[in-house]
Design a protein around this motif. Structure first.
Motif, PDB file in Angstrom:
ATOM      1  N   ASP A  66       0.845  -1.181   0.000  1.00  0.00           N
ATOM      2  CA  ASP A  66       0.000   0.000   0.000  1.00  0.00           C
ATOM      3  C   ASP A  66       0.887   1.240   0.000  1.00  0.00           C
ATOM      4  O   ASP A  66       1.945   1.250   0.637  1.00  0.00           O
ATOM      5  CB  ASP A  66      -0.902  -0.013   1.233  1.00  0.00           C
ATOM      6  CG  ASP A  66      -1.953   1.066   1.188  1.00  0.00           C
ATOM      7  OD1 ASP A  66      -2.193   1.618   0.106  1.00  0.00           O
ATOM      8  OD2 ASP A  66      -2.545   1.362   2.238  1.00  0.00           O
TER       9      ASP A  66
ATOM     10  N   ASP B 104      -6.998  19.011   2.658  1.00  0.00           N
ATOM     11  CA  ASP B 104      -7.488  17.780   2.024  1.00  0.00           C
ATOM     12  C   ASP B 104      -7.516  17.994   0.519  1.00  0.00           C
ATOM     13  O   ASP B 104      -8.102  18.961   0.024  1.00  0.00           O
ATOM     14  CB  ASP B 104      -8.894  17.455   2.538  1.00  0.00           C
ATOM     15  CG  ASP B 104      -9.443  16.173   1.938  1.00  0.00           C
ATOM     16  OD1 ASP B 104      -8.644  15.270   1.643  1.00  0.00           O
ATOM     17  OD2 ASP B 104     -10.677  16.082   1.755  1.00  0.00           O
TER      18      ASP B 104
ATOM     19  N   HIS C 204      -0.513   8.370   2.458  1.00  0.00           N
ATOM     20  CA  HIS C 204      -1.696   8.473   3.323  1.00  0.00           C
ATOM     21  C   HIS C 204      -1.588   7.736   4.653  1.00  0.00           C
ATOM     22  O   HIS C 204      -2.483   7.820   5.484  1.00  0.00           O
ATOM     23  CB  HIS C 204      -2.941   7.980   2.579  1.00  0.00           C
ATOM     24  CG  HIS C 204      -2.835   6.552   2.101  1.00  0.00           C
ATOM     25  ND1 HIS C 204      -3.012   5.480   2.932  1.00  0.00           N
ATOM     26  CD2 HIS C 204      -2.570   6.039   0.883  1.00  0.00           C
ATOM     27  CE1 HIS C 204      -2.866   4.367   2.249  1.00  0.00           C
ATOM     28  NE2 HIS C 204      -2.587   4.678   1.002  1.00  0.00           N
TER      29      HIS C 204
ATOM     30  N   LYS D 136      -4.394   8.396  -3.385  1.00  0.00           N
ATOM     31  CA  LYS D 136      -5.068   8.814  -2.161  1.00  0.00           C
ATOM     32  C   LYS D 136      -4.047   9.488  -1.259  1.00  0.00           C
ATOM     33  O   LYS D 136      -2.974   8.937  -1.006  1.00  0.00           O
ATOM     34  CB  LYS D 136      -5.664   7.597  -1.443  1.00  0.00           C
ATOM     35  CG  LYS D 136      -6.230   7.897  -0.068  1.00  0.00           C
ATOM     36  CD  LYS D 136      -6.624   6.611   0.641  1.00  0.00           C
ATOM     37  CE  LYS D 136      -7.073   6.875   2.076  1.00  0.00           C
ATOM     38  NZ  LYS D 136      -7.361   5.611   2.803  1.00  0.00           N
ATOM     39  N   THR D 137      -4.367  10.678  -0.797  1.00  0.00           N
ATOM     40  CA  THR D 137      -3.458  11.386   0.107  1.00  0.00           C
ATOM     41  C   THR D 137      -4.188  11.778   1.377  1.00  0.00           C
ATOM     42  O   THR D 137      -5.392  12.052   1.361  1.00  0.00           O
ATOM     43  CB  THR D 137      -2.885  12.659  -0.547  1.00  0.00           C
ATOM     44  OG1 THR D 137      -3.957  13.572  -0.833  1.00  0.00           O
ATOM     45  CG2 THR D 137      -2.140  12.327  -1.823  1.00  0.00           C
ATOM     46  N   GLU D 138      -3.469  11.796   2.456  1.00  0.00           N
ATOM     47  CA  GLU D 138      -3.971  12.320   3.727  1.00  0.00           C
ATOM     48  C   GLU D 138      -2.785  12.948   4.456  1.00  0.00           C
ATOM     49  O   GLU D 138      -1.760  12.291   4.649  1.00  0.00           O
ATOM     50  CB  GLU D 138      -4.617  11.233   4.573  1.00  0.00           C
ATOM     51  CG  GLU D 138      -5.312  11.785   5.798  1.00  0.00           C
ATOM     52  CD  GLU D 138      -6.201  10.776   6.500  1.00  0.00           C
ATOM     53  OE1 GLU D 138      -6.790  11.129   7.541  1.00  0.00           O
ATOM     54  OE2 GLU D 138      -6.301   9.628   6.013  1.00  0.00           O
TER      55      GLU D 138
ATOM     56  N   ALA E 180      -7.778  16.065  -3.500  1.00  0.00           N
ATOM     57  CA  ALA E 180      -8.103  14.918  -4.347  1.00  0.00           C
ATOM     58  C   ALA E 180      -7.213  14.999  -5.582  1.00  0.00           C
ATOM     59  O   ALA E 180      -7.416  15.856  -6.444  1.00  0.00           O
ATOM     60  CB  ALA E 180      -9.574  14.927  -4.733  1.00  0.00           C
TER      61      ALA E 180
END
Length: 545
Positions: free
Chosen positions: A296, A391, A301, A398-400, A393
């Motif tokens: 992953d 946040d 993220h 996928k980023t966090e 997109a």
């Protein structure tokens, strides 16, 4: 002048004309099965008496005969019906080689003979190519005929095959196979099209990121990803005649930066990752993690306690609130109890020192004691101004960035101030923090030149004076603090971090910083201290040069 209807079969014998009164007539010439011709027309059948055009062909009959030979793929036979057999045979053979059609259909809407005594005629028709795999191409063209004695000949022109084809050119079918699907920052292919999808040019370059980028490319491929072009004798495209070339997606990844990052993390046994961002543009320059970090893409993220790298946010809160400046003298005891929490340094005490020194040496007690003076919302607010609550997109990934909740009590406030407690951040998030300090403004990270990043939650950067102080303190970390091993790699600014987790006997190692227009964060999991992250960061920066 009456109209005619004529049935033309796959044979080449002349056919009887049947008067059909004044009705509109249609004739379709269809050939099933493709002949692959050599440019010289060597694949043509040997001429026989039955194959020779009959004398005194009418203009309509000559047109039908030529189209019959053309759709059968017999370049030589079609060429003999023209006034320049050699040129026609060569170019028609080249066209069939370039397109290799499954079939070709020629259709005519009207069969009208020229007036008696006419010496020239124009016969329109439509060509419909079946190029396989559902690829169809249809367009109108025409034959120009000239009378030669009692007979007619086709005036050879390359435009017969296509109105925009010139002498010496051929038609070429291009599909996506072998073409770039995604290119890097310098334009070099990172991902190419294959017959059944995409493949990485170098799977080792970014082993987890490239498959995600390939999925984006496949999802955005137009239905007409193939195209037909005219090409010159050297095989170079001259003009696109049908469809359109599929432009590769341009990514922001820098090949030298990504290669250096991947090499640096691959040299580690522990799970290791690096994210690099260009502060001036927000471009993601590198996203690298090694096999030990899993399948992953946690570099973007995965949330972990940031340890002392979070002191960048704590310092922001202290500076912004006016509690201390970088030259304010503050205590740095070996341990300190604040409320119910006892905080310790990593085996050292400094006494009373300027805040910048406490930051460079990563004095836990100093920052815990000073943060206790802040209201509960001060740390989340400071962290958000560095991007940790933002946040985004970004297509394909996928980023966090992180999570910094308000402290419920003084104990949580102390723990949060040194990057423990309930504070968590990703490698991506800490790279964003470093990029924000480097740029002095909010950053919108992006992976693509062509595709926009959606900002679901943006942020406002710290005041300019606070940013200037942070830059000074982060430079001190490298010139005289815990990150001094990086001083030989240029004008590096940053912050080390050792983040304990679980029962406190294990720790992750961090380094977040920037050099010029390159911001980055390095995380080495389960490494006990920040020294491993500093070592990896050095390998990364040294690999770039």
């Amino acid at each position: 002048m009456p109209a005619y209807r004529e049935d033309i079969s796959a044979g080449r014998a002349r056919k009887r004309l049947i008067i059909a009164g004044g009705a509109v007539l249609t004739v379709v010439i269809t050939v099933f099965g493709v002949l692959q011709l050599l440019p010289s027309g060597d694949n043509a059948k040997p001429a026989t008496a039955a194959d020779e055009p009959a004398t005194a062909l009418t203009a309509t009959e000559l047109t039908n005969e030529f189209l019959n030979e053309l759709t059968a793929g017999d370049a030589a036979a079609a060429g003999k019906l023209t006034d320049d057999a050699a040129a026609a045979t060569k170019q028609l053979g080249d066209v069939w080689q370039g397109l290799a059609p499954t079939s070709l259909v020629a259709s005519r809407d009207e069969l009208v003979e020229p007036a008696a005594g006419a010496t020239v005629a124009v016969e329109p028709f439509t060509l419909s190519w079946d190029l396989g795999d559902g690829r169809a191409w249809e367009y109108k063209s025409s034959l120009r005929l000239a009378r030669k004695g009692a007979d007619w000949l086709v005036r050879w022109q390359p435009g017969i095959v296509h109105p925009n084809l010139a002498a010496g050119q051929r038609l070429v079918l291009h599909d996506l196979t072998g073409q770039p699907a995604v290119v890097g920052r310098g334009g070099a292919p990172l991902i190419t099209w294959t017959g059944d999808g995409t493949t990485a040019k170098d799977p080792r370059f970014a082993p987890l990121l490239l498959p995600a980028m390939g999925r984006v490319a496949r999802g955005r491929t137009p239905a007409d990803g193939w195209y037909v072009a005219s090409a010159n004798a050297a095989g170079k495209d001259v003009r696109v005649l049908h469809g359109r070339p599929t432009k590769p997606l341009a990514s922001t990844l820098s090949q030298p930066v990504q290669a250096a990052a991947q090499t640096a993390v691959d040299g580690q046994a522990a799970p290791t990752m690096i994210v690099a961002i260009q502060p001036s543009t927000g471009d993601l320059l590198a996203v690298a993690q090694n096999a030990a970090a899993g399948d992953d893409l946690v570099a973007l993220h995965g949330l972990f306690p940031p340890g002392s790298t979070f002191k960048i946010a704590t310092a922001t809160a202290l500076l912004d609130a006016g509690i201390a400046g970088i030259e304010t003298v503050v205590p740095c005891p070996g341990s300190a109890t604040i409320g119910q929490r006892t905080v310790r340094n990593a085996g050292f005490e400094l006494g009373d020192v300027p805040l910048r020194t406490a930051f460079a040496q990563s004095c836990n007690t100093t920052f815990a004691m000073q943060a206790a003076k802040l209201p509960p919302g001060a740390l989340p607010r400071a962290a958000s101004r560095l991007g940790l609550a933002a946040d985004f997109a970004i297509p394909g990934i996928k980023t966090e960035a992180g999570t910094v909740p308000a402290a419920a009590n003084s104990t949580e406030q102390v723990e949060n101030s040194i990057g423990q407690g309930r504070v968590v951040a990703s490698c991506f998030g800490m790279a964003l923090v470093a990029a924000t300090v480097a740029a002095g403004r909010a950053i919108t990270p992006r992976l693509w030149r062509d595709l926009k990043t959606t900002v679901n939650a943006g942020y406002e950067p710290p005041p300019g004076a606070v940013v200037a102080s942070l830059r000074t303190m982060m430079r001190d970390v490298v010139t005289s603090g815990r990150g001094s091993a990086l001083d030989r790699y240029g004008d590096v600014h940053g912050k080390t971090g050792t983040a304990q987790f679980d029962d406190g006997t294990q720790a992750h190692g961090w380094f977040a910083g920037y050099r010029g227009d390159l911001a980055f964060a390095t995380l080495v999991k389960d490494s006990s201290s920040s020294s491993a992250a500093v070592t990896v960061t050095g390998a990364f920066l040294g690999g770039i040069g």
